[in-house]
Scaffold this active site. Structure first.
Site, mmCIF file in Angstrom:
data_model
loop_
_atom_site.group_PDB
_atom_site.id
_atom_site.type_symbol
_atom_site.label_atom_id
_atom_site.label_comp_id
_atom_site.label_asym_id
_atom_site.label_seq_id
_atom_site.Cartn_x
_atom_site.Cartn_y
_atom_site.Cartn_z
ATOM 1 N N THR A 1 0.159 -0.661 -9.319
ATOM 2 C CA THR A 1 -0.106 -0.025 -10.620
ATOM 3 C C THR A 1 1.078 -0.117 -11.589
ATOM 4 O OG1 THR A 1 0.647 2.137 -9.843
ATOM 5 C CG2 THR A 1 -1.719 1.645 -9.623
ATOM 6 N N ASP A 2 2.280 -0.409 -11.069
ATOM 7 C CA ASP A 2 3.458 -0.359 -11.950
ATOM 8 C C ASP A 2 3.342 -1.295 -13.153
ATOM 9 O OD1 ASP A 2 4.523 1.484 -10.278
ATOM 10 O OD2 ASP A 2 6.239 0.299 -9.631
ATOM 11 N N SER B 1 4.104 -4.789 -7.598
ATOM 12 C CA SER B 1 3.895 -5.435 -8.900
ATOM 13 C C SER B 1 5.171 -5.487 -9.727
ATOM 14 C CB SER B 1 2.770 -4.756 -9.669
ATOM 15 O OG SER B 1 3.130 -3.471 -10.095
ATOM 16 N N THR C 1 0.402 -0.423 -4.025
ATOM 17 C CA THR C 1 0.144 0.818 -3.281
ATOM 18 C C THR C 1 -1.261 0.851 -2.712
ATOM 19 O OG1 THR C 1 1.761 2.076 -4.532
ATOM 20 C CG2 THR C 1 -0.036 3.332 -3.581
HETATM 21 C C1 SIN Z 1 3.386 -1.446 -7.294
HETATM 22 O O1 SIN Z 1 3.183 -1.431 -8.508
HETATM 23 O O2 SIN Z 1 3.239 -2.466 -6.622
HETATM 24 C C2 SIN Z 1 3.827 -0.212 -6.585
HETATM 25 C C3 SIN Z 1 3.267 1.045 -7.147
HETATM 26 C C4 SIN Z 1 1.773 1.133 -7.123
HETATM 27 O O3 SIN Z 1 1.030 0.237 -6.767
HETATM 28 O O4 SIN Z 1 1.288 2.237 -7.507
#
Ligand code: SIN
Length: 329
Positions: free
Chosen positions: A93-94, A60, A13
């Site tokens: 962040t995932d 991720s 993200t």
């Molecule tokens: C991801 O983890 O790639 C998508 C969600 C994010 O980055 O918050």
């Protein structure tokens, strides 16, 4: 002299773009390159001598064992160089907590490694990515960050990769460490207040220099009315271990006990963790682990217990040594 920092882009993200500034939750992930992000960040190039590398460009949730190994090898190679003082990894962040914990366990360097993401895309109103990235560069450039293991920087906080977990689908204050963050980043300065007591990086018994491949470790999530089908299926597959995200203190429903005991008899390790998200799974408390040859996850949440189990299995297959890993790291 400015610190010399490499920013390694992997997507997420933080590199996302929405149709309008109001799209904070609906957007395309992994669009902006790490150079785009850096060029849009005022003052970033004054913080450090920065180089960039775009290693991946993906959400991720797509990170598998090959991505973990590739990233760890890349970071390790950078940190071996005398002309590099620290590394920032931009990441979705995932699964940022999983990747950061993996680096924490297998990259044997005291130089700072900072993993950073964002909850809102780069195009959003009040995007959090720019300040998070700015702060990550500050932390990676700071001598105070040396020897503290892999760090995750988010929302002005510096977390240890060991403790941090993502706890919200959309809020900016999505990251939590049970015992609190290690410190804060405020106006270009990293301030540390505590350390983690468990082993990592230079004191770890594992190193990406010698890990060729990772074993398969799966997670089963407990719920009321669970039946044995998933575990019976896994017992016939080639998984090396199952992390059981049990209720409460890693409780296991009667329905599953036989299947898990049979899986263990087929040399599949069983790790009892908890789906509660905090607290300790105590060995031999909810289940007779000694009798069954199972492992208790201590305070690791299931998805990070899986990372530790994969890494530990590269060095040993004995239940005793694997259990020791959970109380040492
Ligand atoms: C991801 O983890 O790639 C998508 C969600 C994010 O980055 O918050």
């Amino acid at each position: 002299m400015n610190a010399r920092v490499v920013i390694v882009g992997t997507g997420g993200t933080i590199a996302g773009r929405g149709a309008s500034a109001a799209h904070t939750a609906t957007y395309d992930c992994s669009v902006e390159t790490v150079d785009d992000l850096l060029d849009a960040l005022p003052g970033a190039r004054d913080l450090a001598d920065i180089q960039t590398a775009q290693l991946f460009q993906t959400g991720s949730e797509n990170f598998g064992n090959e991505e973990l190994l590739g990233l760890a090898r890349h970071v390790r190679a950078l940190l071996k160089r005398d002309d590099i003082d620290g590394v920032v990894v931009t990441h979705g962040t995932d699964t940022i907590d999983e990747t950061a914990y993996f680096l924490h366990l297998v990259v044997p360097s005291a130089k700072p490694v900072v993993v950073v993401g964002a909850m809102r895309p780069a195009s959003a109103l009040s995007a959090d990515g720019p300040l998070n990235l700015y702060n990550a560069i500050v932390v990676a450039s700071s001598a105070a960050s040396r020897g503290k293991g892999t760090l995750v920087v988010s929302n002005d906080e510096i977390h240890s990769a060991r403790d941090v977990v993502k706890t919200s689908t959309f809020k900016q204050e999505a990251f939590r460490s049970t015992f609190g963050p290690l410190g804060y980043v405020v106006e270009g300065r990293a301030r540390f207040y505590r350390l983690v007591a468990r082993r990592h990086t230079v004191e770890s018994e594992w190193s990406i220099d010698t890990i060729q491949a990772l074993p398969e470790v799966a997670i089963v999530y407990a719920h009321g009315g669970i039946n044995r089908t998933v575990i019976e299926h896994m017992a016939c597959s080639d998984v090396d271990a199952i992390v059981y995200a049990g209720t409460g203190n890693g409780n296991v429903a009667h329905e599953l006990i036989d299947s898990l005991v049979k899986a263990r008899a087929r040399h599949i390790h069983i790790v009892r963790a908890s789906r509660t998200g905090s607290g300790i799974v105590i060995r031999n408390a909810a289940q007779p682990d000694d009798r069954y040859g199972w492992i208790a996850a201590d305070d690791q949440v299931p998805h990070k217990a899986r990372i530790l189990m994969m890494v530990a299995l590269t060095g040993t297959r004995t239940t005793h040594a694997l259990q020791e890993a959970f109380v040492t790291y």
